[in-house]
Structures are given as structure tokens and as C-alpha cells.
Design a protein around this motif. Sequence first.
Motif, PDB file in Angstrom:
ATOM      1  N   ASN A 144       0.826  -1.208   0.000  1.00 29.48           N
ATOM      2  CA  ASN A 144       0.000   0.000   0.000  1.00 29.48           C
ATOM      3  C   ASN A 144       0.862   1.261   0.000  1.00 29.48           C
ATOM      4  N   ILE A 145       1.929   1.243   0.785  1.00 28.84           N
ATOM      5  CA  ILE A 145       2.833   2.401   0.837  1.00 28.84           C
ATOM      6  C   ILE A 145       3.465   2.648  -0.531  1.00 28.84           C
ATOM      7  N   ILE A 146       3.865   1.562  -1.194  1.00 32.12           N
ATOM      8  CA  ILE A 146       4.454   1.692  -2.537  1.00 32.12           C
ATOM      9  C   ILE A 146       3.447   2.307  -3.501  1.00 32.12           C
ATOM     10  N   HIS A 147       2.189   1.855  -3.417  1.00 33.71           N
ATOM     11  CA  HIS A 147       1.143   2.420  -4.282  1.00 33.71           C
ATOM     12  C   HIS A 147       0.958   3.915  -4.011  1.00 33.71           C
ATOM     13  N   ILE A 148       1.005   4.294  -2.743  1.00 34.84           N
ATOM     14  CA  ILE A 148       0.827   5.706  -2.374  1.00 34.84           C
ATOM     15  C   ILE A 148       1.980   6.550  -2.916  1.00 34.84           C
ATOM     16  N   VAL A 149       3.202   6.050  -2.749  1.00 40.23           N
ATOM     17  CA  VAL A 149       4.382   6.777  -3.247  1.00 40.23           C
ATOM     18  C   VAL A 149       4.304   6.946  -4.763  1.00 40.23           C
ATOM     19  N   GLU A 150       3.902   5.873  -5.456  1.00 37.05           N
ATOM     20  CA  GLU A 150       3.787   5.949  -6.916  1.00 37.05           C
ATOM     21  C   GLU A 150       2.688   6.922  -7.329  1.00 37.05           C
ATOM     22  N   ALA A 151       1.596   6.937  -6.567  1.00 38.92           N
ATOM     23  CA  ALA A 151       0.495   7.852  -6.873  1.00 38.92           C
ATOM     24  C   ALA A 151       0.951   9.305  -6.750  1.00 38.92           C
ATOM     25  N   ILE A 152       1.729   9.581  -5.715  1.00 39.77           N
ATOM     26  CA  ILE A 152       2.253  10.939  -5.522  1.00 39.77           C
ATOM     27  C   ILE A 152       3.226  11.295  -6.647  1.00 39.77           C
TER      28      ILE A 152
END
Length: 267
Positions: free
Chosen positions: A241-249
Motif C-alpha cells: 500500500n505504501i508503494i502504491h501511495i508513493v507511486e500515486a504521488i
Amino acid sequence: EYQLSAGENFYKYFVVQNDIRQIMTVVRLLIQGHPEKYLAALPPFFNSKTDIDLYELAKVRSYDDLLRALEHTDYKKILERYRDNYSEDGMFILIENELNKYRFSFLIKSVKLSKDHRKKKEIYEIINYRLDMYTLTRAYRLLNLGSPNKMFIRDFTVKGCTNFSEKDMQAISDAKSATEIVKLIPNTYYKKDFSNIDFKYIENATTEMLIRRLLKGFRYYTNPTAVMLCYLFLAENEVRNIIHIVEAIKYNIPTEKAKSVLIGTES
């Protein structure tokens, strides 16, 4: 003595899991023609935890080099079978599946060290669920890619570790399309769990079902090892989930769209 030996073996399971991730990264880079890029992906801190020399993996420039780097390991025995065709279409997923079967089999052997049959039941519940979600996801993906033979799909399972009946496995093996796989789930052990999720795509569905079961186990299991496994598997999901958030940003993805790929955040 049991606590020490069992705990050590469960620890080794996560070492095996990461070994396989590193090996598959190298195989993928070999297929892509850029094995030299592995050095940038190598986790230095892990080199002291594994029997594999990751810096030797970083020197790999051919499949034969990879086999030499894995000399005297069980991984070499598995990979040798694909020496001549590892780069052909569909071989990557076959290699990955063989290594993952080894990983899950290692975990099951660790469970068998326990003498408490009641507490072993909790661990098997987690393993069976995780394996079945893996089977569903792989079968769905393969049917999307083409039409694999029945034994190919059955080969995803580890004998004796499933909540699917023989009838379920036959139906999954006989499925002609990925859509059929989805339609089969409500007729299996997972009927109730599947009905409680909003199906978007297979990885999301199977992971959501697994996370909900792990959260329940984390709260109610009495076996410390089972609770630990739940915690670690849940932690893996948090990292994703953290990786997805970082990629989204990074890519300026709208918040609502980014939220749609996060799993287990509402629990």
C-alpha cells in the motif's frame, strides 16, 4: 526445544521467500537482456541472512551463471530444468510457480514440527487460505493469457493444503476462461468471503479476502506462530500500500483513484 526449532524454521521461511524474489528478479532481467541492473535492486542488508551470495547474483550475465551462483542449493535443482527454455513465452510463470511451491512446502514442513495439533490447525488455516488465493490468481492470469492444460493449473497446489474440494479443483481446471474462474468462487468454501467484497479484478479480490481472514486471525488466534504469520503477511500488504501511495504521488494520480488500489485500509 520445540519453540526454538519451530521459530527458527519459520524465520527461515521468510529468508526463502526473499531468496525467491531475488532469483526471479535476476531471471526477469536475464529475459529482458539487462542482468547488470540487478545490482541496483540488490538488498545489501539481506546478504548476511541468506545462504545465497547476492553479490554473486549481481555478476550473473547468463542462465548458466545463475545456476553456478546457486550451486549447492535446492534452487539450482529447480532452475536446472529450465536451462534451455527459460526465456520462452510462459516459462517465467512456470519457474516462479515451481519456486513458490518450494516456498510453501518449506513452510508446511515447519508447521509439522509442532506437537500441538490444535494450534497447528490455526497455522494450516492461514496457509490453506493463502495458497488457495494464489491458485485462483494464477489460474485467472493464465486463462487470460491463453488456455493452459488442466494439470498445469493443478500444479499450483501443494498436496493436502487447500480448502478446495476435489470437485472445486476439477471445475477450476476445466475452466475455459478467466471469467469462469470468478463465477466458480461462490460455489466453493470461499462463498461467504467472496460475497463480502467488491470485485474489481482478481488480485484485488483475492488479496482483500486474504487480508480480512488474516485480520481475524491476528485478533483471535491463540497460537503465537499463527499470530506472527498473520502479522507479517499483513505487514507485507501495508508495504504494498505504501508503494502504491508513493507511486500515486510521483505520477500525480488523483487521490480517489489511488485509494481504489489500496487493500485493507478500511479495516
